[in-house]
Scaffold this active site. Structure first.
Site, PDB file in Angstrom:
ATOM      1  N   SER A 153       0.736  -1.227  -0.027  1.00 20.46           N
ATOM      2  CA  SER A 153      -0.121   0.083   0.032  1.00 20.46           C
ATOM      3  C   SER A 153       0.790   1.190   0.076  1.00 20.46           C
ATOM      4  O   SER A 153       1.434   1.430   0.954  1.00 20.46           O
ATOM      5  CB  SER A 153      -0.597  -0.034   1.239  1.00 20.46           C
ATOM      6  OG  SER A 153      -1.477   1.180   1.397  1.00 20.46           O
TER       7      SER A 153
ATOM      8  N   HIS B 189      -1.063  -0.982  -4.386  1.00 14.48           N
ATOM      9  CA  HIS B 189      -2.407  -0.574  -3.863  1.00 14.48           C
ATOM     10  C   HIS B 189      -2.516   0.924  -3.613  1.00 14.48           C
ATOM     11  O   HIS B 189      -1.513   1.356  -3.051  1.00 14.48           O
ATOM     12  CB  HIS B 189      -2.924  -1.297  -2.409  1.00 14.48           C
ATOM     13  CG  HIS B 189      -3.827  -1.003  -1.606  1.00 14.48           C
ATOM     14  ND1 HIS B 189      -5.169  -1.616  -2.104  1.00 14.48           N
ATOM     15  CD2 HIS B 189      -4.310  -0.182  -0.751  1.00 14.48           C
ATOM     16  CE1 HIS B 189      -5.905  -1.463  -1.324  1.00 14.48           C
ATOM     17  NE2 HIS B 189      -5.462  -0.433  -0.513  1.00 14.48           N
TER      18      HIS B 189
ATOM     19  N   ASP C 282      -4.623   4.243  -2.103  1.00 12.23           N
ATOM     20  CA  ASP C 282      -5.840   4.429  -1.241  1.00 12.23           C
ATOM     21  C   ASP C 282      -6.226   5.730  -1.597  1.00 12.23           C
ATOM     22  O   ASP C 282      -5.568   6.958  -1.278  1.00 12.23           O
ATOM     23  CB  ASP C 282      -5.380   4.332   0.244  1.00 12.23           C
ATOM     24  CG  ASP C 282      -5.143   3.013   0.774  1.00 12.23           C
ATOM     25  OD1 ASP C 282      -6.014   2.175   0.679  1.00 12.23           O
ATOM     26  OD2 ASP C 282      -4.034   2.806   1.217  1.00 12.23           O
TER      27      ASP C 282
ATOM     28  N   MET D  35      -8.630   8.570  -0.483  1.00  8.12           N
ATOM     29  CA  MET D  35      -9.238   9.323   0.610  1.00  8.12           C
ATOM     30  C   MET D  35      -9.904  10.479   0.204  1.00  8.12           C
ATOM     31  O   MET D  35      -9.225  11.274  -0.284  1.00  8.12           O
ATOM     32  CB  MET D  35      -8.474   9.183   1.702  1.00  8.12           C
ATOM     33  CG  MET D  35      -8.015   7.692   2.204  1.00  8.12           C
ATOM     34  SD  MET D  35      -7.265   7.777   3.708  1.00  8.12           S
ATOM     35  CE  MET D  35      -6.461   6.442   3.758  1.00  8.12           C
TER      36      MET D  35
ATOM     37  N   HIS E 132      -8.214   1.871  -4.374  1.00  6.35           N
ATOM     38  CA  HIS E 132      -9.307   1.389  -3.288  1.00  6.35           C
ATOM     39  C   HIS E 132      -9.982   2.862  -2.983  1.00  6.35           C
ATOM     40  O   HIS E 132      -9.219   3.791  -2.360  1.00  6.35           O
ATOM     41  CB  HIS E 132      -8.447   1.012  -2.046  1.00  6.35           C
ATOM     42  CG  HIS E 132      -9.319   0.809  -0.735  1.00  6.35           C
ATOM     43  ND1 HIS E 132      -8.948   0.598   0.318  1.00  6.35           N
ATOM     44  CD2 HIS E 132     -10.618   0.875  -0.434  1.00  6.35           C
ATOM     45  CE1 HIS E 132      -9.723   0.677   1.417  1.00  6.35           C
ATOM     46  NE2 HIS E 132     -10.826   0.991   0.820  1.00  6.35           N
TER      47      HIS E 132
ATOM     48  N   MET F 157     -12.117   5.131  -1.212  1.00  8.72           N
ATOM     49  CA  MET F 157     -12.695   5.638   0.187  1.00  8.72           C
ATOM     50  C   MET F 157     -13.269   7.160  -0.015  1.00  8.72           C
ATOM     51  O   MET F 157     -12.644   7.928   0.578  1.00  8.72           O
ATOM     52  CB  MET F 157     -11.641   5.469   1.655  1.00  8.72           C
ATOM     53  CG  MET F 157     -11.139   4.056   1.911  1.00  8.72           C
ATOM     54  SD  MET F 157      -9.705   3.990   2.800  1.00  8.72           S
ATOM     55  CE  MET F 157      -8.716   3.888   1.270  1.00  8.72           C
TER      56      MET F 157
ATOM     57  N   MET G 133     -12.258  -5.050   5.125  1.00  5.15           N
ATOM     58  CA  MET G 133     -11.412  -4.418   5.886  1.00  5.15           C
ATOM     59  C   MET G 133     -11.142  -5.268   7.161  1.00  5.15           C
ATOM     60  O   MET G 133     -11.978  -5.641   7.901  1.00  5.15           O
ATOM     61  CB  MET G 133     -11.978  -3.064   6.134  1.00  5.15           C
ATOM     62  CG  MET G 133     -12.043  -2.121   4.744  1.00  5.15           C
ATOM     63  SD  MET G 133     -10.714  -1.630   4.012  1.00  5.15           S
ATOM     64  CE  MET G 133      -9.627  -0.830   5.328  1.00  5.15           C
TER      65      MET G 133
ATOM     66  N   GLY H   1      -9.005   4.387   6.847  1.00  8.11           N
ATOM     67  CA  GLY H   1      -8.808   5.935   6.833  1.00  8.11           C
ATOM     68  C   GLY H   1      -7.146   6.015   7.378  1.00  8.11           C
ATOM     69  O   GLY H   1      -6.685   7.170   6.962  1.00  8.11           O
TER      70      GLY H   1
ATOM     71  N   GLY I  12      -3.221   4.463   7.887  1.00  9.23           N
ATOM     72  CA  GLY I  12      -2.267   3.223   7.938  1.00  9.23           C
ATOM     73  C   GLY I  12      -1.937   2.951   9.315  1.00  9.23           C
ATOM     74  O   GLY I  12      -2.025   3.794  10.228  1.00  9.23           O
ATOM     75  N   GLY I  13      -1.059   1.907   9.478  1.00  4.35           N
ATOM     76  CA  GLY I  13      -0.542   1.537  10.872  1.00  4.35           C
ATOM     77  C   GLY I  13      -1.425   1.243  12.120  1.00  4.35           C
ATOM     78  O   GLY I  13      -1.165   1.320  13.266  1.00  4.35           O
TER      79      GLY I  13
ATOM     80  N   ASP J 177      -7.061  -5.789   3.995  1.00  3.93           N
ATOM     81  CA  ASP J 177      -6.449  -4.647   4.142  1.00  3.93           C
ATOM     82  C   ASP J 177      -6.740  -4.284   5.511  1.00  3.93           C
ATOM     83  O   ASP J 177      -7.687  -3.820   5.907  1.00  3.93           O
ATOM     84  CB  ASP J 177      -7.266  -3.762   3.109  1.00  3.93           C
ATOM     85  CG  ASP J 177      -6.634  -2.599   2.982  1.00  3.93           C
ATOM     86  OD1 ASP J 177      -5.433  -2.061   3.270  1.00  3.93           O
ATOM     87  OD2 ASP J 177      -7.229  -1.630   2.285  1.00  3.93           O
ATOM     88  N   GLY J 178      -5.306  -3.808   6.043  1.00  2.00           N
ATOM     89  CA  GLY J 178      -5.424  -3.419   7.369  1.00  2.00           C
ATOM     90  C   GLY J 178      -4.591  -4.182   8.400  1.00  2.00           C
ATOM     91  O   GLY J 178      -5.142  -5.490   8.614  1.00  2.00           O
ATOM     92  N   GLY J 179      -3.269  -3.538   8.839  1.00  2.00           N
ATOM     93  CA  GLY J 179      -2.745  -4.409   9.684  1.00  2.00           C
ATOM     94  C   GLY J 179      -2.107  -5.884   9.467  1.00  2.00           C
ATOM     95  O   GLY J 179      -1.915  -6.405  10.423  1.00  2.00           O
TER      96      GLY J 179
ATOM     97  N   GLY K 266       0.702  -2.231   4.071  1.00  2.00           N
ATOM     98  CA  GLY K 266       1.332  -0.778   4.146  1.00  2.00           C
ATOM     99  C   GLY K 266       2.626  -0.719   5.109  1.00  2.00           C
ATOM    100  O   GLY K 266       3.656  -1.188   4.927  1.00  2.00           O
ATOM    101  N   SER K 267       2.468  -0.628   6.516  1.00  2.00           N
ATOM    102  CA  SER K 267       3.565  -0.452   7.507  1.00  2.00           C
ATOM    103  C   SER K 267       4.008  -1.761   7.798  1.00  2.00           C
ATOM    104  O   SER K 267       5.164  -1.704   7.967  1.00  2.00           O
ATOM    105  CB  SER K 267       2.959   0.076   8.760  1.00  2.00           C
ATOM    106  OG  SER K 267       1.606  -0.684   8.999  1.00  2.00           O
TER     107      SER K 267
HETATM  108  C1  DX5 Z   1      -6.170   1.980   5.554  1.00  2.00           C
HETATM  109  C2  DX5 Z   1      -6.056   1.632   4.066  1.00  2.00           C
HETATM  110  C3  DX5 Z   1      -4.933   0.749   3.987  1.00  2.00           C
HETATM  111  C4  DX5 Z   1      -3.655   1.127   4.509  1.00  2.00           C
HETATM  112  C5  DX5 Z   1      -3.099  -0.146   5.260  1.00  2.00           C
HETATM  113  O1  DX5 Z   1      -7.683   2.741   5.179  1.00  2.00           O
HETATM  114  O2  DX5 Z   1      -7.219   1.346   3.125  1.00  2.00           O
HETATM  115  O3  DX5 Z   1      -4.734   0.397   2.480  1.00  2.00           O
HETATM  116  O4  DX5 Z   1      -2.717   1.611   3.689  1.00  2.00           O
HETATM  117  O5  DX5 Z   1      -2.045   0.149   5.885  1.00  2.00           O
HETATM  118  P1  DX5 Z   1      -1.415  -0.759   7.138  1.00  2.00           P
HETATM  119  O6  DX5 Z   1      -0.895  -1.986   6.201  1.00  2.00           O
HETATM  120  O7  DX5 Z   1      -0.566  -0.072   7.699  1.00  2.00           O
HETATM  121  O8  DX5 Z   1      -2.593  -1.142   7.791  1.00  2.00           O
HETATM  122 ZN    ZN Z   2      -6.667   0.384   1.228  1.00  2.00          ZN
END
Ligand code: DX5
Ligand code: ZN
Length: 220
Positions: A10, A35, A37, A39, A68, A70, A139, A144, A146-147, A178-180, A200-201
């Site tokens: 991401s 990916h 994002d 927003m 993606h 959002m 999700m 919204g 990352g991390g 997606d997420g964590g 992402g992170s």
């Molecule tokens: C959050 C995003 C994710 C985000 C994931 O709203 O949709 O794609 O970048 O980041 P990590 O992997 O750090 O949770």
């Molecule tokens: Zn995403």
């Protein structure tokens, strides 16, 4: 059905001023898709990337781009992102009241179409839209940022969705998470039925190339 697991970095977690270096590192390490994002400051508070960014990104890499959305009104955005070079576009069921039409619109541009569900949105939304979807994005955090930490109820949701898809003639529909997602929980997500892992992170903190290779290894 054996599905090849895709590793999808991401770019939200990338160093924005040196993004091209990160894109090259993703290519070298054999990431499958990038990916992006999007927003809008409304569906979620932050404002991130727009179609002009996607167009530039398309110009520097052959990797498929997973956009993606959002955004509160995805129907207003689909066309712009498709024309900018998105390969996959996903929209949140929570803000897409005419999902069949929206998914058909995405596909009419030659893109793969996905439905995204927030962590507490009933899976039935995905059941009803499965026939028009190439993938369902579950999700595993609230969107919204990352991390954030992975929400463990994702695992049972993912198992339920995978079983339902397989039992109802939709084995071809993949599940994206997606997420964590990190090296230490990626395998659990795959065992629960996810075959597209956004991170992402989990990939950008530390050595990106090493992390991608390690994540590929743990899910292989
Ligand atoms: C959050 C995003 C994710 C985000 C994931 O709203 O949709 O794609 O970048 O980041 P990590 O992997 O750090 O949770
Ligand atoms: Zn995403």
């Amino acid at each position: 059905m054996l599905r090849k697991v895709k590793i999808v970095p991401s770019l939200l977690a990338s160093n924005l001023l040196r993004m091209e270096d990160d894109v090259r590192a993703c290519e070298r390490a054999g990431a499958d898709v990038l990916h992006v994002d999007v927003m809008d400051g409304h569906f979620v508070p932050p404002i991130t990337f727009g179609p002009a960014f996607v167009q530039k990104l398309k110009g520097i890499t052959a990797m498929p781009l997973d956009v993606h959305l959002m955004v509160t009104n995805p129907d207003h955005q689909v066309e712009q992102f498709a024309e900018a070079g998105a390969d996959w576009i996903s929209v949140h069921a929570e803000v897409a009241p005419h999902l069949h039409r929206t998914l058909a619109r995405i596909k009419s541009h030659g893109c793969k179409a996905g439905v995204v569900l927030n962590p507490v949105t009933p899976l039935e939304h995905a059941f009803e839209a499965a026939g028009e979807s190439d993938f369902i994005l579950l999700m595993s955090v609230n969107p919204g940022y990352g991390g954030q930490s992975f929400i463990p109820s994702f695992l049972t949701r993912c198992e339920r969705l995978r079983s339902w898809l397989d039992a109802n003639g939709h084995s071809n529909v993949q599940i994206e998470v997606d997420g964590g997602i990190k090296i230490d929980n990626a395998r659990q997500a795959v065992d629960a039925g996810a075959s597209i892992l956004v991170s992402g992170s989990g990939l950008f903190v530390g050595d990106l190339g090493v992390n991608i290779e390690e994540m590929k290894r743990v899910v292989a």
